[in-house]
Write an enzyme that holds these catalytic residues in place. Structure first.
Site, mmCIF file in Angstrom:
data_model
loop_
_atom_site.group_PDB
_atom_site.id
_atom_site.type_symbol
_atom_site.label_atom_id
_atom_site.label_comp_id
_atom_site.label_asym_id
_atom_site.label_seq_id
_atom_site.Cartn_x
_atom_site.Cartn_y
_atom_site.Cartn_z
ATOM 1 N N GLY A 9 2.243 -42.469 9.937
ATOM 2 C CA GLY A 9 2.697 -43.530 10.182
ATOM 3 C C GLY A 9 4.266 -43.569 10.342
ATOM 4 N N CYS A 10 5.062 -44.583 10.222
ATOM 5 C CA CYS A 10 6.390 -44.372 10.667
ATOM 6 C C CYS A 10 7.166 -43.087 9.949
ATOM 7 C CB CYS A 10 7.183 -45.461 10.093
ATOM 8 S SG CYS A 10 9.145 -45.564 10.372
ATOM 9 N N PHE A 11 7.641 -42.181 10.880
ATOM 10 C CA PHE A 11 8.155 -40.962 10.338
ATOM 11 C C PHE A 11 9.347 -41.067 9.249
ATOM 12 C CE2 PHE A 11 9.914 -40.472 14.986
ATOM 13 C CZ PHE A 11 10.797 -41.367 14.626
ATOM 14 N N TRP A 12 9.916 -42.124 9.203
ATOM 15 C CA TRP A 12 11.174 -42.351 8.238
ATOM 16 C C TRP A 12 10.817 -42.000 6.650
ATOM 17 C CZ3 TRP A 12 13.136 -47.801 10.137
ATOM 18 C CH2 TRP A 12 13.567 -47.431 11.444
ATOM 19 N N GLU A 53 4.279 -40.218 15.899
ATOM 20 C CA GLU A 53 5.604 -39.823 15.176
ATOM 21 C C GLU A 53 5.325 -38.937 14.202
ATOM 22 O OE1 GLU A 53 7.782 -43.285 13.743
ATOM 23 O OE2 GLU A 53 7.712 -44.491 15.465
#
Length: 149
Positions: A9-12, A53
């Site tokens: 998912g979103c890499f953050w 990502e």
């Protein structure tokens, strides 16, 4: 030191979890698994580059074994949703273990099989387990996003 690369998912958020693990030396976010050289965030967001990502983790295996990284990977996202994590939709948000050597591949496949057999998940795991390809580091403003906010 060794490297491990994951997409979940979103890499953050993924980076934040791994960055705070004992034995992790460094993390960086970027784009892996695509067919375009040197993609930008804007390009990857279109879903047309084939990249996910990703987070590249540099770790000390004498402190944190790869199996422990895999346990965290499986626990921080839903590996049963194809091309989606929460509100983020698109192939760039798919679940992937990018292995760097045969030992990592074997461990990843074994951990996936164990999770499937455990009955903890209602649906089939769709996580890809594929060889690591070129890791393209994301733009500076994406690195350690939560720490720097």
């Amino acid at each position: 030191m060794e490297k491990a690369t994951f997409a979940a998912g979103c890499f953050w958020g993924v980076e934040e979890v791994f960055r705070n693990m004992k034995g992790v030396i460094s993390t960086q976010v970027g784009y892996t698994g695509g067919h375009l050289s040197n993609p930008t965030y804007e390009m990857v967001c279109t879903g047309s580059t084939g990249h996910a990502e990703s987070v590249e983790v540099t770790y000390d295996p004498t402190i944190v074994p790869y199996d422990d990284l895999l346990k965290v990977f499986w626990s921080i996202h839903d590996p049963t949703t194809p091309n989606r994590q929460g509100p983020d939709v698109g192939s760039q948000y798919r679940s992937v273990v990018f292995f760097h050597n045969p030992e990592q591949e074997k461990a990843a496949r074994h951990s996936k099989e164990e999770l499937e057999r455990s009955g903890k998940l209602k649906n089939q795991i769709v996580t890809e387990i594929v060889p690591a390809t070129k890791f393209n580091t994301a733009e500076a403003y994406h690195q350690q996003y939560f720490k720097n906010r």
